[in-house]
Design an enzyme around this catalytic site. Structure first.
Site, PDB file in Angstrom:
ATOM      1  N   PRO A   1      -3.309  -2.472   0.128  1.00 50.69           N
ATOM      2  CA  PRO A   1      -3.110  -3.884   0.440  1.00 50.69           C
ATOM      3  C   PRO A   1      -2.052  -4.563  -0.442  1.00 50.69           C
ATOM      4  O   PRO A   1      -2.230  -4.708  -1.649  1.00 50.69           O
ATOM      5  CB  PRO A   1      -4.495  -4.516   0.225  1.00 50.69           C
ATOM      6  CG  PRO A   1      -5.444  -3.381   0.331  1.00 50.69           C
ATOM      7  CD  PRO A   1      -4.715  -2.210  -0.239  1.00 50.69           C
ATOM      8  N   GLU A   2      -0.952  -4.950   0.200  1.00 50.37           N
ATOM      9  CA  GLU A   2       0.100  -5.704  -0.463  1.00 50.37           C
ATOM     10  C   GLU A   2       0.178  -7.070   0.216  1.00 50.37           C
ATOM     11  O   GLU A   2      -0.689  -7.387   1.030  1.00 50.37           O
ATOM     12  CB  GLU A   2       1.428  -4.924  -0.378  1.00 50.37           C
ATOM     13  CG  GLU A   2       1.296  -3.518  -0.973  1.00 50.37           C
ATOM     14  CD  GLU A   2       2.576  -2.699  -0.919  1.00 50.37           C
ATOM     15  OE1 GLU A   2       3.664  -3.283  -0.914  1.00 50.37           O
ATOM     16  OE2 GLU A   2       2.474  -1.461  -0.870  1.00 50.37           O
TER      17      GLU A   2
ATOM     18  N   LYS B   1      -0.832 -10.443  -4.250  1.00 49.86           N
ATOM     19  CA  LYS B   1      -1.889  -9.615  -3.672  1.00 49.86           C
ATOM     20  C   LYS B   1      -3.280 -10.178  -3.957  1.00 49.86           C
ATOM     21  O   LYS B   1      -4.271  -9.530  -3.651  1.00 49.86           O
ATOM     22  CB  LYS B   1      -1.795  -8.188  -4.229  1.00 49.86           C
ATOM     23  CG  LYS B   1      -0.426  -7.541  -4.061  1.00 49.86           C
ATOM     24  CD  LYS B   1      -0.372  -6.180  -4.749  1.00 49.86           C
ATOM     25  CE  LYS B   1       1.047  -5.661  -4.835  1.00 49.86           C
ATOM     26  NZ  LYS B   1       1.140  -4.424  -5.621  1.00 49.86           N
TER      27      LYS B   1
ATOM     28  N   ARG C   1     -12.602   2.905  -3.184  1.00 49.10           N
ATOM     29  CA  ARG C   1     -12.224   3.450  -4.488  1.00 49.10           C
ATOM     30  C   ARG C   1     -12.453   2.519  -5.670  1.00 49.10           C
ATOM     31  O   ARG C   1     -12.086   2.854  -6.791  1.00 49.10           O
ATOM     32  CB  ARG C   1     -10.765   3.896  -4.451  1.00 49.10           C
ATOM     33  CG  ARG C   1     -10.618   5.153  -3.637  1.00 49.10           C
ATOM     34  CD  ARG C   1      -9.179   5.583  -3.488  1.00 49.10           C
ATOM     35  NE  ARG C   1      -9.019   6.237  -2.204  1.00 49.10           N
ATOM     36  CZ  ARG C   1      -7.887   6.659  -1.689  1.00 49.10           C
ATOM     37  NH1 ARG C   1      -6.774   6.473  -2.361  1.00 49.10           N
ATOM     38  NH2 ARG C   1      -7.842   7.238  -0.529  1.00 49.10           N
TER      39      ARG C   1
END
Length: 265
Positions: free
Chosen positions: A2-3, A59, A110
């Site tokens: 995710p950017e 972000k 993660r």
DNA sequence: AGAAATGTTCGGCA
DNA sequence: GTGCCGAACATTTC
């Protein structure tokens, strides 16, 4: 992954699913997502409060509550939101229940992401030493701060302290569209190249948002001229068919077309 | 079975 | 101070 474009679409998703709703319950399924903060403190600050506004900086995503505080979200590499009816999705780390509507899951396989609460959105951005958002920065500041000094061009685009929101994948995309080699030096760019890079950076980010970055729609149907979908072994340039090259640096892999993005002299 | 993927933080080096 | 590098963190997929 995710950017900026992904997080912008997460923000829009949060607006659609949670805005103006009252949080009746916060369940922390895995404490590690709080990075040392206590689940009790999160619950105390959020439960019973209404979500009134959202804001994105780079972000990071913030959600303003009716007590003046802000919920903060960072998505690490695998973070996302999901709404659900019955069972929360796999890898749900925090679950939000509302007075009306489906509950919301912050999912992060993660665990590199984070959820928190802050008193002050501005102070939060400062504490994280974030530069201006990539869609807010002016061309002048971009030229002076991001490209000032003499450094690796790709590294400069990813420097969150100078410009917030661009990561490994979108720096590759921007450089591909601008036809600039990732290892160019920032001080080797002339006025015209700087202008062009600035314009293309904005175009890439905006186009990615509109194409649904961060959603299944984008994964299934990325813009045809984008490099992003081709960042994998054995792939060729979507523009000229030349096999793509990779260059590893500081643990990151840069993908680029050696023909469209010729090496600096 | 081991490396690779991704973002941030931190320590080390020139 | 600047710029670069790699390790650590966690997990699954190739």
């Amino acid at each position: 992954m995710p950017e900026l474009p992904d997080v912008e679409n997460f923000r829009r998703f949060l607006e659609r699913t949670a805005l103006r709703r009252t949080v009746t319950g916060v369940s922390v399924c895995d404490d590690r997502i709080l990075h040392g903060d206590s689940p009790a403190a999160l619950r105390k600050a959020v439960e019973g409060r209404r979500l009134e506004r959202t804001r994105r900086h780079g972000k990071h995503l913030l959600a303003g509550l009716d007590n003046g505080r802000w919920l903060t979200f960072h998505f690490g590499m695998t973070g996302r939101f999901e709404t659900f009816r019955d069972e929360p999705p796999r890898s749900t780390r925090v679950r939000f229940d509302f007075r009306e509507g489906d509950p919301l899951a912050f999912v992060d396989q993660r665990l590199f992401g984070g959820v928190g609460v802050t008193e002050n959105a501005r102070a939060f951005v400062e504490a994280h030493e974030l530069g201006p958002d990539a869609l807010e920065i002016s061309e002048d500041e971009f030229s002076r701060t991001v490209l000032g000094g003499s450094r690796n061009l790709k590294a400069a685009l990813m420097d969150q302290a100078k410009i917030a929101g661009i990561g490994n994948e979108y720096s590759d995309e921007i450089l591909f569209q601008a036809r600039l080699h990732p290892e160019m030096r920032t001080n080797a760019l002339d006025r015209e190249q700087i202008s062009r890079l600035y314009r293309i950076m904005r175009e890439v980010l905006e186009k990615a948002i509109e194409a649904g970055a961060g959603t299944r729609e984008f994964d299934e149907n990325p813009p045809a001229d984008f490099l992003i979908a081709h960042r994998r072994k054995g792939a060729s340039c979507p523009r000229c068919g030349t096999p793509l090259q990779t260059k590893k640096s500081a643990g990151r892999t840069a993908w680029f077309c050696p023909r469209c993005q010729p090496a600096p002299a």
